[in-house]
Every structure is written in structure tokens, then in C-alpha cells.
Design an enzyme around this catalytic site. Structure first.
Site, short mmCIF file in Angstrom:
data_model
loop_
_atom_site.label_atom_id
_atom_site.label_comp_id
_atom_site.label_asym_id
_atom_site.label_seq_id
_atom_site.Cartn_x
_atom_site.Cartn_y
_atom_site.Cartn_z
N LYS A 52 -1.85 -0.21 3.56
CA LYS A 52 -2.71 0.83 2.99
C LYS A 52 -3.71 1.32 4.04
O LYS A 52 -3.95 2.52 4.18
CB LYS A 52 -3.44 0.29 1.75
CG LYS A 52 -2.51 0.15 0.57
CD LYS A 52 -3.08 -0.63 -0.60
CE LYS A 52 -1.96 -0.89 -1.62
NZ LYS A 52 -2.36 -1.73 -2.73
N GLN A 96 -7.23 -5.10 -4.54
CA GLN A 96 -5.84 -5.57 -4.43
C GLN A 96 -5.58 -6.65 -5.47
O GLN A 96 -6.32 -7.63 -5.56
CB GLN A 96 -5.60 -6.10 -3.00
CG GLN A 96 -4.18 -6.50 -2.73
CD GLN A 96 -3.17 -5.34 -2.83
OE1 GLN A 96 -3.42 -4.24 -2.36
NE2 GLN A 96 -2.05 -5.58 -3.49
N ASP A 119 -6.25 3.89 -8.00
CA ASP A 119 -5.04 3.24 -8.50
C ASP A 119 -4.64 3.81 -9.86
O ASP A 119 -3.52 3.57 -10.34
CB ASP A 119 -5.27 1.72 -8.64
CG ASP A 119 -4.67 0.94 -7.48
OD1 ASP A 119 -3.74 1.46 -6.84
OD2 ASP A 119 -5.13 -0.19 -7.22
#
Ligand code: NAP
Length: 275
Positions: A52, A96, A119
């Protein structure tokens, strides 16, 4: 002959478009900054986090990295998220997953401000998606829509079957296909006569988390099959939820694993970050 949908190429195309968009935004004095939080040092999570960060660098998005020790408390993590929520220079926050067992994931995801929730997991964004309002959309299902559109697969009016109803893949996937005017059916572990349902699909999206579960007996001749699953097989080779060798000859188009849906998730994360 079937078409192999090339997620690597399509994700690169999207990242290149975003890079150009970012350059235009920067020329106007605008910036984007993604804060990435990892708790603990799970090796798979570290690989995802690094990918990422690399993607951010490529596109021209600033990234802030918070590598917190395994023993970080829920309160400490919530405090950091609160700080980042209030920081004007941070446009996106990503925690995460999975988090260590002593931290309540739901509580953490709820703490992220919906307008920084790149997200797309916050209930506000999930709700916006379900009523057709703009907002962040979960990256993997958003990537599937791009794969279909950029491969020339028409969704409108088609029978779309989604196998799996998880909050991060199956449900938002169904919602997005509906938004594209597909006729959508969602299957799960209690679905009866699963083969009968999947064999109706013009577009079959598989996200059940079971290696090579879907063979040709689940697929209508000429269907488009999208495989979201990712596993290691008995020879430690990557494979999906679909048995590619068996299913592919019956499809008009199919995604491989690796190189299908996987690379799209990060590309769509970048898209959410650039806006
Ligand atoms: P999940 O939370 O485990 O959900 C699996 C879903 O499949 C559930 O809805 C479950 O039904 C259903 N299911 C399980 N066994 C079934 C069966 N025998 N028949 C019919 N339905 C069945 O999984 P997920 O998080 O959605 O992920 C799915 C797969 O995608 C995994 O392999 C994961 O690693 C992969 N994934 C890949 C990416 C990527 O970037 N490529 C991103 C996310 C996930 P119930 O609800 O009834 O239990």
C-alpha cells in the site's frame, strides 16, 4: 476460447490514471495523505502494508506509517485514530486487519471518521452505498466492477450471482452490481441447490474462502466468472475459490489467481485516496 481478465494490466492502467490526476491536483496546491496503522508484526499484514505504501508513492500520495507494537491497547489505538481524524493534512486512515485479539475491530473501524474511511468499512459508507449516495466503497468489490467494465462485460440486465455474503466483499459486491442494474442473487452457506442458482449466472462472483471450490458443474456455459478468493494450495502455489483449469473452458471470461482481483484492491484503495 475464453478471455483471461488481466487484473494486473487493468490495475496498472488505473494507477497511471490516478498518478496523472494527482499531478493535476498537486499543481493546484492540493495534497492527499494516507495514514496506515499496523498493530503487531504479522508477516502477511506487513506485506500488504508495504504494498500500500509503495502504491501511494507511485501515485504521488503521501503516506504516514504507524507500526505499533502487538501489546498496544485499544485505548491507545483509539487515541491515535482520534488524533488522525482531527488532522487536516490526513485525508485517509487505514487500519490493517486483522487486529490482535484483545482489540475490538468493530470499535476501531467505527472510530475512523467516515470521510477518511478509505477502506469503506464504516456503517455510514455502507449505508450510503445501499441508498445510492456517494461515499467510500469497499475496495475489493469496487475493483471487481472496474474489471468487468474495463473488459467490456455488460452488467445491466444480466443475471449476477454473488457467492458469499461477508461485509467486506459479498454484501457490497451485491449492492454495486445492483447499482449497475444487474439482477442480483446472493448465495451463502445455507443456500439450497447452490449449483442450480450459480448456473443461472451470466456473471458469477465467487468469494467463499474455499480453495478451488467452484468447478465447471457450478458454471453456465459462456458465463463470466470473477474469483475473489486467495489461498495457497497443497504445493504452496496461489489459487482462488475457483478451480481455474476446470471452470475456464466453460466461461466466456474469467479472472486468474494471482493476477485477477488481487491487484485491483490496492488500485481501488488508491482511487479512494485520490478521490
Ligand atoms: P468470509 O468472510 O469467510 O465469507 C465467506 C462467505 O462464503 C460467507 O458468506 C459464507 O456463508 C459463504 N460460504 C462459505 N462456505 C460456503 C458454501 N459451502 N456454500 C455457499 N456459501 C459458502 O470471506 P471473505 O472475507 O468474503 O473472503 C472471501 C475470499 O476472498 C477469501 O478467500 C479471502 O481471502 C478473499 N479475499 C480476497 C481479497 C482480495 O483482495 N483479492 C480481499 C478480501 C477477501 P455464511 O455467511 O452463511 O457463513
Amino acid at each position: 476460447m475464453y478471455q483471461v481478465i488481466d487484473g494486473k494490466r487493468i490495475s496498472q492502467e488505473i494507477k497511471d490514471e490516478l498518478k496523472e490526476k494527482m499531478a493535476r491536483l498537486k499543481a493546484r496546491g492540493e495534497n492527499r495523505c494516507l495514514a496506515v496503522i499496523q498493530v503487531g508484526a504479522d508477516p502477511a499484514s506487513s506485506v500488504y502494508v508495504n504494498n500500500k505504501k509503495k502504491a501511494c508513492e507511485y501515485v504521488g500520495i503521501e503516506s504516514l506509517s504507524y507500526g505499533l507494537p502487538e501489546e498496544t491497547t485499544e485505548e491507545e489505538l483509539l487515541k491515535l485514530i482520534e488524533e488522525l481524524n482531527g488532522k487536516g493534512s490526513v485525508s485517509g486512515i487505514l487500519v490493517q486487519l486483522p487486529l490482535p485479539g484483545h482489540i475490538n475491530e468493530e470499535k476501531i473501524l467505527l472510530a475512523i471518521s467516515p470521510d477518511k474511511d478509505v477502506d469503506g468499512f464504516h456503517p455510514v459508507n455502507v449505508g450510503n452505498l445501499s441508498i445510492g449516495r456517494p461515499g467510500f466503497v469497499s475496495c475489493t468489490p469496487a475493483g471487481v466492477i472496474q474489471l468487468l467494465k474495463r473488459s467490456g462485460v455488460e452488467i445491466q440486465g444480466k443475471e449476477c450471482v454473488v457467492l458469499g455474503r461477508s461485509n467486506i466483499v459479498g454484501k457490497p459486491m451485491a449492492m454495486l452490481l445492483l447499482r449497475e442494474n444487474g439482477t442480483v442473487t446472493v448465495c451463502h452457506s445455507r443456500t439450497e441447490n447452490l449449483r442450480e442458482v450459480t448456473r443461472r449466472a451470466d456473471i458469477l462472483v465467487v468469494a467463499i474462502g474455499k480453495p478451488k471450490f467452484i468447478d465447471e458443474s457450478y458454471v453456465k456455459e459462456g458465463a463470466v466468472v470473477i474469483d475473489v478468493g486467495i489461498h495457497r494450495d497443497e504445493n504452496n502455489k496461489l489459487c482462488g475459490d475457483v478451480d481455474f483449469e476446470k471452470a475456464a473452458p466453460h466461461c466466456s471470461a474469467i479472472t486468474p489467481v494471482p493476477g485477477g482481483v488481487g491487484p485491483m484492491t490496492i488500485a481501488m484503495l488508491m482511487s479512494n485516496c485520490v478521490g
